[in-house]
Every structure is written in structure tokens, then in C-alpha cells.
Design an enzyme around this catalytic site. Structure first.
Site, PDB file in Angstrom:
ATOM      1  N   GLU A 111      -7.941  31.290 -56.780  1.00  0.00           N
ATOM      2  CA  GLU A 111      -6.750  30.430 -56.686  1.00  0.00           C
ATOM      3  C   GLU A 111      -6.934  29.430 -55.554  1.00  0.00           C
ATOM      4  O   GLU A 111      -7.600  29.728 -54.581  1.00  0.00           O
ATOM      5  CB  GLU A 111      -5.515  31.280 -56.315  1.00  0.00           C
ATOM      6  CG  GLU A 111      -5.148  32.293 -57.335  1.00  0.00           C
ATOM      7  CD  GLU A 111      -4.235  33.376 -56.771  1.00  0.00           C
ATOM      8  OE1 GLU A 111      -3.795  33.272 -55.612  1.00  0.00           O
ATOM      9  OE2 GLU A 111      -3.978  34.328 -57.511  1.00  0.00           O
ATOM     10  N   LYS A 113      -6.034  27.769 -52.146  1.00  0.00           N
ATOM     11  CA  LYS A 113      -5.261  28.209 -50.979  1.00  0.00           C
ATOM     12  C   LYS A 113      -4.316  27.076 -50.615  1.00  0.00           C
ATOM     13  O   LYS A 113      -4.725  26.020 -50.141  1.00  0.00           O
ATOM     14  CB  LYS A 113      -6.172  28.555 -49.809  1.00  0.00           C
ATOM     15  CG  LYS A 113      -5.373  29.063 -48.620  1.00  0.00           C
ATOM     16  CD  LYS A 113      -6.231  29.792 -47.625  1.00  0.00           C
ATOM     17  CE  LYS A 113      -5.413  30.611 -46.643  1.00  0.00           C
ATOM     18  NZ  LYS A 113      -4.423  29.860 -45.894  1.00  0.00           N
ATOM     19  N   ASP A 115      -1.511  24.929 -48.772  1.00  0.00           N
ATOM     20  CA  ASP A 115      -1.246  24.722 -47.353  1.00  0.00           C
ATOM     21  C   ASP A 115       0.250  24.568 -47.123  1.00  0.00           C
ATOM     22  O   ASP A 115       0.776  23.478 -47.021  1.00  0.00           O
ATOM     23  CB  ASP A 115      -2.005  23.482 -46.884  1.00  0.00           C
ATOM     24  CG  ASP A 115      -2.344  23.575 -45.415  1.00  0.00           C
ATOM     25  OD1 ASP A 115      -2.002  24.600 -44.791  1.00  0.00           O
ATOM     26  OD2 ASP A 115      -2.945  22.631 -44.893  1.00  0.00           O
ATOM     27  N   TYR A 221       4.495  27.729 -55.534  1.00  0.00           N
ATOM     28  CA  TYR A 221       3.658  28.470 -56.475  1.00  0.00           C
ATOM     29  C   TYR A 221       3.650  29.938 -56.065  1.00  0.00           C
ATOM     30  O   TYR A 221       3.561  30.251 -54.877  1.00  0.00           O
ATOM     31  CB  TYR A 221       2.207  27.981 -56.439  1.00  0.00           C
ATOM     32  CG  TYR A 221       1.960  26.698 -57.183  1.00  0.00           C
ATOM     33  CD1 TYR A 221       2.129  26.626 -58.567  1.00  0.00           C
ATOM     34  CD2 TYR A 221       1.531  25.560 -56.501  1.00  0.00           C
ATOM     35  CE1 TYR A 221       1.884  25.449 -59.243  1.00  0.00           C
ATOM     36  CE2 TYR A 221       1.284  24.380 -57.179  1.00  0.00           C
ATOM     37  CZ  TYR A 221       1.467  24.331 -58.550  1.00  0.00           C
ATOM     38  OH  TYR A 221       1.220  23.166 -59.215  1.00  0.00           O
ATOM     39  N   LYS A 289      -9.689  36.910 -54.965  1.00  0.00           N
ATOM     40  CA  LYS A 289      -9.100  38.250 -54.924  1.00  0.00           C
ATOM     41  C   LYS A 289      -9.787  39.121 -55.962  1.00  0.00           C
ATOM     42  O   LYS A 289      -9.927  38.688 -57.117  1.00  0.00           O
ATOM     43  CB  LYS A 289      -7.601  38.183 -55.264  1.00  0.00           C
ATOM     44  CG  LYS A 289      -6.808  37.316 -54.325  1.00  0.00           C
ATOM     45  CD  LYS A 289      -5.377  37.107 -54.796  1.00  0.00           C
ATOM     46  CE  LYS A 289      -4.668  36.165 -53.831  1.00  0.00           C
ATOM     47  NZ  LYS A 289      -3.365  35.726 -54.333  1.00  0.00           N
ATOM     48  N   LYS A 313     -12.440  28.747 -46.727  1.00  0.00           N
ATOM     49  CA  LYS A 313     -11.802  27.494 -46.323  1.00  0.00           C
ATOM     50  C   LYS A 313     -12.688  26.278 -46.609  1.00  0.00           C
ATOM     51  O   LYS A 313     -13.911  26.370 -46.564  1.00  0.00           O
ATOM     52  CB  LYS A 313     -11.482  27.527 -44.817  1.00  0.00           C
ATOM     53  CG  LYS A 313     -10.597  28.687 -44.393  1.00  0.00           C
ATOM     54  CD  LYS A 313      -9.184  28.579 -44.896  1.00  0.00           C
ATOM     55  CE  LYS A 313      -8.276  27.757 -44.022  1.00  0.00           C
ATOM     56  NZ  LYS A 313      -7.888  28.317 -42.746  1.00  0.00           N
ATOM     57  N   CYS A 407      -7.199 -14.008 -30.252  1.00  0.00           N
ATOM     58  CA  CYS A 407      -8.010 -13.345 -31.267  1.00  0.00           C
ATOM     59  C   CYS A 407      -9.388 -13.000 -30.690  1.00  0.00           C
ATOM     60  O   CYS A 407     -10.052 -13.882 -30.132  1.00  0.00           O
ATOM     61  CB  CYS A 407      -8.173 -14.246 -32.485  1.00  0.00           C
ATOM     62  SG  CYS A 407      -9.394 -13.647 -33.673  1.00  0.00           S
ATOM     63  N   CYS A 410     -12.024 -15.497 -32.709  1.00  0.00           N
ATOM     64  CA  CYS A 410     -12.027 -16.967 -32.639  1.00  0.00           C
ATOM     65  C   CYS A 410     -11.209 -17.517 -31.481  1.00  0.00           C
ATOM     66  O   CYS A 410     -11.104 -18.732 -31.316  1.00  0.00           O
ATOM     67  CB  CYS A 410     -11.523 -17.552 -33.954  1.00  0.00           C
ATOM     68  SG  CYS A 410      -9.741 -17.348 -34.177  1.00  0.00           S
ATOM     69  N   CYS A 425      -3.859 -13.108 -36.085  1.00  0.00           N
ATOM     70  CA  CYS A 425      -4.590 -14.231 -35.517  1.00  0.00           C
ATOM     71  C   CYS A 425      -4.113 -15.474 -36.255  1.00  0.00           C
ATOM     72  O   CYS A 425      -4.017 -15.488 -37.480  1.00  0.00           O
ATOM     73  CB  CYS A 425      -6.088 -14.019 -35.722  1.00  0.00           C
ATOM     74  SG  CYS A 425      -7.035 -15.548 -35.720  1.00  0.00           S
ATOM     75  N   CYS A 431     -11.061 -19.002 -38.092  1.00  0.00           N
ATOM     76  CA  CYS A 431     -11.486 -17.683 -37.630  1.00  0.00           C
ATOM     77  C   CYS A 431     -12.559 -17.132 -38.569  1.00  0.00           C
ATOM     78  O   CYS A 431     -12.307 -16.902 -39.751  1.00  0.00           O
ATOM     79  CB  CYS A 431     -10.287 -16.748 -37.581  1.00  0.00           C
ATOM     80  SG  CYS A 431     -10.728 -15.102 -37.012  1.00  0.00           S
TER      81      CYS A 431
HETATM   82  S1  IVH Z   1      -2.589  35.954 -50.963  1.00  0.00           S
HETATM   83  C1  IVH Z   1      -2.657  40.008 -49.029  1.00  0.00           C
HETATM   84  N1  IVH Z   1      -2.986  33.667 -52.177  1.00  0.00           N
HETATM   85  O1  IVH Z   1      -2.473  32.103 -46.864  1.00  0.00           O
HETATM   86  C2  IVH Z   1      -2.832  38.643 -49.508  1.00  0.00           C
HETATM   87  N2  IVH Z   1      -2.224  33.637 -49.919  1.00  0.00           N
HETATM   88  O2  IVH Z   1      -3.956  33.414 -44.722  1.00  0.00           O
HETATM   89  C3  IVH Z   1      -1.703  37.764 -49.182  1.00  0.00           C
HETATM   90  N3  IVH Z   1      -1.847  31.387 -49.033  1.00  0.00           N
HETATM   91  O3  IVH Z   1       0.160  34.076 -45.645  1.00  0.00           O
HETATM   92  C4  IVH Z   1      -1.882  36.336 -49.420  1.00  0.00           C
HETATM   93  N4  IVH Z   1      -2.411  30.293 -50.852  1.00  0.00           N
HETATM   94  O4  IVH Z   1       0.754  31.904 -46.871  1.00  0.00           O
HETATM   95  C5  IVH Z   1      -2.611  34.282 -51.042  1.00  0.00           C
HETATM   96  N5  IVH Z   1      -3.346  31.708 -53.376  1.00  0.00           N
HETATM   97  C6  IVH Z   1      -2.969  32.323 -52.250  1.00  0.00           C
HETATM   98  C7  IVH Z   1      -2.552  31.600 -51.109  1.00  0.00           C
HETATM   99  C8  IVH Z   1      -2.195  32.295 -49.955  1.00  0.00           C
HETATM  100  C9  IVH Z   1      -1.977  30.188 -49.597  1.00  0.00           C
HETATM  101  C10 IVH Z   1      -1.417  31.607 -47.638  1.00  0.00           C
HETATM  102  C11 IVH Z   1      -0.303  32.605 -47.480  1.00  0.00           C
HETATM  103  C12 IVH Z   1      -0.798  33.670 -46.564  1.00  0.00           C
HETATM  104  C13 IVH Z   1      -1.944  32.985 -45.890  1.00  0.00           C
HETATM  105  C14 IVH Z   1      -2.974  33.997 -45.478  1.00  0.00           C
END
Ligand code: IVH
Length: 666
Positions: A111, A113, A115, A221, A289, A313, A407, A410, A425, A431
Site C-alpha cells: 500500500e 504510505k 502522509d 483511506y 504487510k 520510505k 537590474c 542591465c 527590471c 536588458c
Molecule cells: S499500517 C501496525 N498502513 O504510518 C501497523 N500505516 O509509521 C499500523 N500510515 O501511524 C499502520 N499509510 O499513520 C499503515 N498504508 C498504511 C499507512 C500507514 C500511512 C501511517 C500511519 C501510522 C504510521 C506508522
């Protein structure tokens, strides 16, 4: 039908459309149709308040501000994830898991990650009853009122086969478009800007007044489960669970996938990194996961993170470095842009030593001084920028950034117009910086598209006085070009061929190439289409120009002013004399071969986005609709097309593929 039944039917319809839009990403109706249903429901509820329920889709705002947030205990702690910052660390994680399980290969749920911020959502008998922040993982804050304003989160689950208690966990985030709009508003009000969508999401979610949260347009999400009333949970894997949650109307990220090998995991990571910049929300990596719950259980946890998951990351898009000095760069229209000279820093996958500071207003608002430690952001192909200064690290000898009076190129006077952020300018064609930039723009790909006449070459040509205006490009010859540094006869001839080729263009490209202030590609196209000829554009009054869609008084004034300047008229004349030409525009329209036809786009197209397909169909006179009906000419279905395709089949509407679409557009 009784009023109560009407109300219930409308709610059901609206909830279903929310589901189509947020969960399936496949809206069946247009925004305006949706708004109409919504307003209808609002009206009925206003006239008959006795039927109002807290679950109604209209009840997403308006709670009274809180004095403080109350605390919520997470019965199952909200854990964090271990990070992998590079290939080696990810490989180590992968190997560790296989060794512990003593197996050659396993399946991973992959998935993005996201932000944003982790939240827990409690559904009791299908109703959203409580939402909480992660807090320290054990105790969070009750943010129910705020979360109720997030449209991507259902107030009520779909269907009726859900457990009596269902705790959803996921990420609340601010889409890039909401973030930009928010900062745009803040900037206009002279308020402090948010540094990034994550901070903005955090600030918006922790508002005591949910009306403010509602204005911030957050999204959500789901990525997992907390406590549930079903023991045992009937699904064996994370991916099956997500599919089930989707059925109940919970939004799951559409990029989630299962990978069956190390190679597939790496491919997923690479593919997401490629897509990162074009996504409508920020992601900072990939979460892998272990898919099987049984294996997750075998692996267990270390301290506060699961052994069965890792956040791999992406390279950081923001880094800290030192602001050594500031130079001012002069653009095509004379704008002086302050450019930060930085101690080189690796950010967003590249070493950055220059970054834009935008303009003097931004510098003042961000309170940045030379000598500061600053945060630099480089995201995708966007020009690196200085985001902020770390005031606690400001040295005592930090210096103010001062706009030069003259400027730097020029020596003409620099002017700041009241109400405008930019300083300019006043040298105009005197120029050389403005001339260079103007010529680069003219030769650029979206303008006259002169291949080989690149920035470096143009700079040289201006330097040695071979180019004074863009018209001089057409006075060049092979010998002049070949006399320059690092220019052989062969490459000189290639440039000459490209110059010759550029003479055949379109009116829109030519207008764009002239580099009139505020006239971008879209405006140039409208001008060409609406006015039909260069003479008409040159002669149009400011009033006439404003009649054209998207042209306001400021742009109209720039266009009018441009063609009033004798030196511009001379250059245009010289260009035409050199032989630049274009096909006659059919005034007011293109070939309208699809006039009267209605298309519906669905699924993922390979060669273009749905938005691009829509634009191109509309340019040919077609109507593109969000919903399929008997009136639809055809449904154009890309990969993974869903309910609209089914509906077309039911109604006997023609179904076209991407190849057919390309033929239509050809
Ligand atoms: S799973 C035990 N899935 O990342 C696992 N976390 O560094 C729990 N986050 O606190 C988290 N996208 O806020 C999971 N696809 C994703 C995620 C995700 C963002 C964030 C979440 C968590 C933090 C952990």
C-alpha cells in the site's frame, strides 16, 4: 410517497453516489446533479425537521465548538511501523521475515504510505459513533465532530452484514488541491502558510470548531482494523479484509496490491515512486504487510511495531541546509526572482544547490535571512524551493535579503508595482537577460519548437550579438552558427533545418511564442480560436478581448499593450516576412465532427488520462457525460471499467475501446 420516504430515498441515493465516487472512484452522476440531490434533501429536512437524523449526509457540519478534546483509550493500541530507508534495509527486512517463518516466499499486501494522520473510527451497528487520533498509541483525542465533516468517511456503513462493532483504522490527509487552495486563501489574507499538506491536515483535524475542519476538505483511506465484534474474523488475509471493508463503503486506496515475491515488491515500490508526483495526495513511501493473518500472528511484535510490516520510505522531499547567499534572476518579462544559493544538499533524489525564493513578499512572510538554516523542498520535477527558515538556528550575523534598486544584468531601474508581488527590471529589450529569456520561450517546445536551439546556444548568440530579437533567429545562417563555440557544421545545419521547419506553425503557437505577459498556451489557443487571425488579435480592443472566455481585464490590457508597442509590431512584421505561416483558423470552432454526440468515459485508459480524453472529445464538439443513459452515443471503456460498462450493456448502448477512441479523435 410520504415525505419521510422521500427523505430516506434521497439519503440512500446520496450515500450510494458517495460510495461510487469515493470508494469505487467511478461517479455515476455529475457534480451538479449530485448538488441538486443534496439541496433537495436539505430543503426537505428544513421543512420537516422532525425527520432529521444525525446520520443524514447533510449533517456533516455545524456542531458547536468544543472547549477541549476528551480522551479516548485505544483498547487495541495503535502501533507504528519500522522504517526501511534504502534497498539494503528493505532486503534485510524481507530476509528476516522469510527466515523467521522458515519459508522460501510469502505474499505481501502493498500500500502507499500516506502522509497524513492515523485515526480510529468506531462504527456501532453501522453508525459512525466515535473518531479518535492516535495520540501516544494508547490514548488519543476524541475528534468525532471533525471527522464527521470528511466526506470520504461514511457516517453509515453500506449493507447490513457488518459486525455490531467495527473499528476502522486509516489515514486522514489533505489532498494537494485542498492544500494549494488553503494556502492560496491564506496568502490572500496575508496569513501564515502551511508548510506541507501533512501539517495542514494535522492543524485542520485538531480544530475545536468543526466548521473550520469542514472548510479544509480533508480526505481518508482505510488501511486496517482495530477492535471488531466478530470472533474469529472470517477473513484470512489483509487484502481480503480490505476488499470486504470496501463492500461496506469504506474507502481503501486503489493502488493497494498483493505481491507474491521480492521482485514484485520492488516493482511495486518503483512504480509508486514513478507515480508519486502525479498522485493527487502526498505519499512518503510504501507499506509492505505480510498478507496472511496467521503468519502475522507467528511473527508478532517488537516493542511498538509489528515484525510483519515495514514502511519502505521514498527519498525525503525536504531537507535542511544553509542559505549562503541570494541572487536575483531576471525573467522574460523582467521579473526579478530571488534565487537561494545553498550549501549543496541531497533532497528528492538529487543534489540541490539553488532553489527559488519566489518573490520578496514570500521572503518577508517566511522571514528568511542569509545565513539561516532553511528547509528545502524538491518534489518530482517541480523547481526546488525554500520552504521555511529554522528561526531557532538563526546566527547572530544573519543578513536581510535586499531587493536591488538596479537590474543586476542591465543596470536599468527596478520597479515594484503596488499590489504585485513581483519586482521588475524596466529595461525591456535593452536588458539582455529579458531578451535571452524571451528568445528561449519563443524557441521552446510548446512555442515555435526549434529543436537544437537550446538555452546554452541562445545565451551565446545573444552574447555575441547575433540575436537581438526573436526575428533575428530567421536571419541566422550555417556559417554564423558554425562560428560559435562547440558548433560543428553538421550541428549548425541541424539547427538551421529546425529553424526552417518552425516556420510552419499554428496561430495559437505563434501567439504563445510572442511571450505576451499572462498569455499562456490556453489563452493563446482561445485567442486563435475566437478571433481567427493575427490581424484580428492585433486590432482587438480591450473590451473585445474581454469577451473571450478566461480573458479578464488584466490579460486583455497586456495583450492590447503588447501590440501597441512599435518594436513589437516590427518584430511581428519581420517574423511574417521571414516566412512564418499557419493554416487558416476556422473562426469560433475546430472541426466539429462529433457535434451532437454524447460519450461516457470509464475505466483506465492507457494512452491518456480520462481528463485528456474528455478535453479532446469536447474539442471536436462532443459532450462528455458522467452517467450512462439511453441518450449516450457510446461508452468508452478502459481497463477495469465498472458499473458504467454494465449499465451500457443493460441499456444496449454502444461500447468502444481505447483504439476506437483514438480513431474518433484522429
Ligand atoms: S499500517 C501496525 N498502513 O504510518 C501497523 N500505516 O509509521 C499500523 N500510515 O501511524 C499502520 N499509510 O499513520 C499503515 N498504508 C498504511 C499507512 C500507514 C500511512 C501511517 C500511519 C501510522 C504510521 C506508522
Amino acid at each position: 410517497m410520504t415525505i419521510q420516504q422521500q427523505i430516506e430515498q434521497l439519503r440512500k441515493q446520496i450515500n450510494e453516489h458517495n460510495y461510487q465516487y469515493y470508494v469505487l472512484d467511478d461517479p455515476l452522476i455529475t457534480d451538479s446533479e449530485y448538488d441538486r440531490l443534496f439541496r433537495q434533501l436539505q430543503q426537505l429536512e428544513k421543512d420537516h425537521p422532525e425527520y432529521l437524523t444525525p446520520d443524514s449526509p447533510t449533517q456533516r457540519i455545524g456542531a458547536a465548538p468544543l472547549a477541549e478534546f476528551s480522551q479516548v483509550t485505544h483498547h487495541i493500541p495503535m502501533l507504528s511501523l519500522d522504517n526501511a530507508f534504502d534497498d539494503t534495509e528493505f532486503t534485510a527486512f524481507y530476509r528476516r521475515v522469510l527466515e523467521r517463518l522458515n519459508t522460501p516466499e510469502i505474499e505481501y499486501a502493498c500500500e502507499p504510505k500516506l502522509d497524513g494522520l492515523a485515526v480510529s473510527l468506531h462504527y456501532e451497528d453501522g453508525h459512525l459513533v466515535r473518531a479518535a487520533t492516535r495520540g501516544d498509541g494508547y490514548i488519543g483525542e476524541d475528534i468525532t465532530q471533525n471527522v464527521r465533516t470528511i466526506r470520504a468517511i461514511p457516517l453509515q456503513l453500506r449493507g447490513n452484514d457488518y459486525p455490531s462493532l467495527l473499528e476502522i483504522r486509516g489515514e486522514v490527509f489533505m489532498p494537494k488541491s485542498s492544500f494549494n487552495a488553503l494556502n492560496e486563501r491564506a496568502s490572500q489574507a496575508g496569513e501564515k502558510l502551511f508548510a506541507n499538506p501533512r501539517n495542514a491536515a494535522a492543524g485542520s483535524l485538531r480544530q475545536l470548531d468543526s466548521n473550520i475542519t469542514a472548510e479544509r476538505h480533508l480526505s481518508f483511506y482505510c488501511y486496517g482494523l482495530g477492535a471488531v465484534a466478530w470472533e474469529p474474523w472470517p477473513w484470512q488475509t489483509h487484502s481480503e479484509t480490505l476488499a470486504q471493508l470496501k463492500q461496506w463503503g469504506i474507502r481503501v486506496n486503489e493502488l493497494s496490491q498483493v505481491a507474491k515475491s521480492f521482485e514484485e515488491c520492488c516493482q511495486y515500490y518503483q512504480s509508486l515512486m514513478q507515480q508519486r508526483a502525479s498522485l493527487s495526495y502526498d505519499i512518503d513511501g510504501v507499506v509492505f504487510k505480510v498478507n496472511s493473518y496467521a503468519l502475522q500472528q507467528t511473527l508478532g511484535f517488537v516493542s511498538r511495531a509489528p515484525r510483519w510490516a515495514v514502511a519502505y520510505k521514498f527519498p525525503a522531499e525536504e531537507e535542511m541546509t544553509e542559505l549562503l547567499d541570494v541572487d536575483f534572476q531576471v525573467g522574460r518579462t523582467g521579473t526579478l526572482t530571488p534565487v537561494a544559493r545553498l550549501k549543496p544538499v541531497f533532497v528528492g533524489g538529487a543534489t540541490v544547490s539553488n532553489a527559488t525564493l519566489h518573490n520578496m513578499d514570500e521572503i518577508a512572510r517566511k522571514d528568511i535571512k542569509i545565513g539561516d538554516t532553511v528547509i528545502v523542498r524538491r518534489a518530482g520535477d517541480v523547481i526546488p524551493e525554500v520552504v521555511s527558515a529554522i528561526l531557532s538556528r538563526r546566527p547572530s550575523d544573519a543578513r536581510d535579503i535586499v531587493l536591488p534598486l538596479k537590474c543586476p544584468v542591465c543596470d536599468s531601474e527596478v520597479l515594484r508595482v503596488a499590489g504585485e508581488a513581483a519586482a521588475r527590471c524596466t529595461g525591456g529589450l535593452v536588458c539582455s537577460a529579458q531578451r535571452k529569456e524571451g528568445i528561449k520561450h519563443f524557441a521552446g517546445r510548446k512555442a515555435m519548437d526549434i529543436e537544437g536551439l537550446g538555452d546554452k546556444l541562445i545565451e551565446q548568440l545573444v552574447q555575441v550579438n547575433l540575436l537581438h530579437t526573436v526575428a533575428d533567429i530567421y536571419q541566422l545562417d550555417v556559417l554564423k552558427l558554425a562560428s560559435l563555440d562547440r558548433m560543428a557544421m553538421k550541428s549548425a545545419q541541424n539547427v538551421m533545418d529546425a529553424i526552417e521547419k518552425s516556420k510552419s506553425t499554428t496561430l495559437a503557437k505563434f501567439i504563445y511564442a510572442l511571450g505576451i505577459r499572462e498569455v499562456g498556451e490556453a489563452t493563446a489557443k482561445s485567442l486563435a480560436k475566437e478571433l481567427g487571425s493575427l490581424e484580428a488579435v492585433q486590432q482587438a480592443s480591450e473590451e473585445a478581448l474581454q469577451e473571450i472566455a478566461d480573458i479578464g481585464p488584466i490579460v486583455a490590457a497586456h495583450i492590447h499593450h503588447f501590440f501597441q508597442q512599435p518594436h513589437n509590431v516590427d518584430v511581428v512584421q519581420a517574423l511574417l516576412k521571414a516566412g512564418i505561416h499557419w493554416p487558416q483558423e476556422v473562426k469560433g470552432e475546430q472541426s466539429q465532427s462529433l457535434q451532437g454526440k454524447t460519450y461516457v468515459l470509464t475505466g483506465t485508459l492507457q494512452r491518456m488520462t480520462r481528463e485528456q480524453a474528455k478535453e479532446r472529445l469536447e474539442a471536436k464538439g462532443a459532450t462528455v457525460s458522467g452517467s450512462v443513459s439511453k441518450q449516450t452515443t457510446a461508452v468508452i471503456a478502459g481497463a477495469a471499467a465498472g458499473s458504467k460498462l454494465t449499465k451500457a450493456e443493460q441499456l444496449g448502448v454502444a461500447i468502444l475501446g481505447e483504439e476506437d477512441l483514438l480513431k474518433l479523435l484522429d
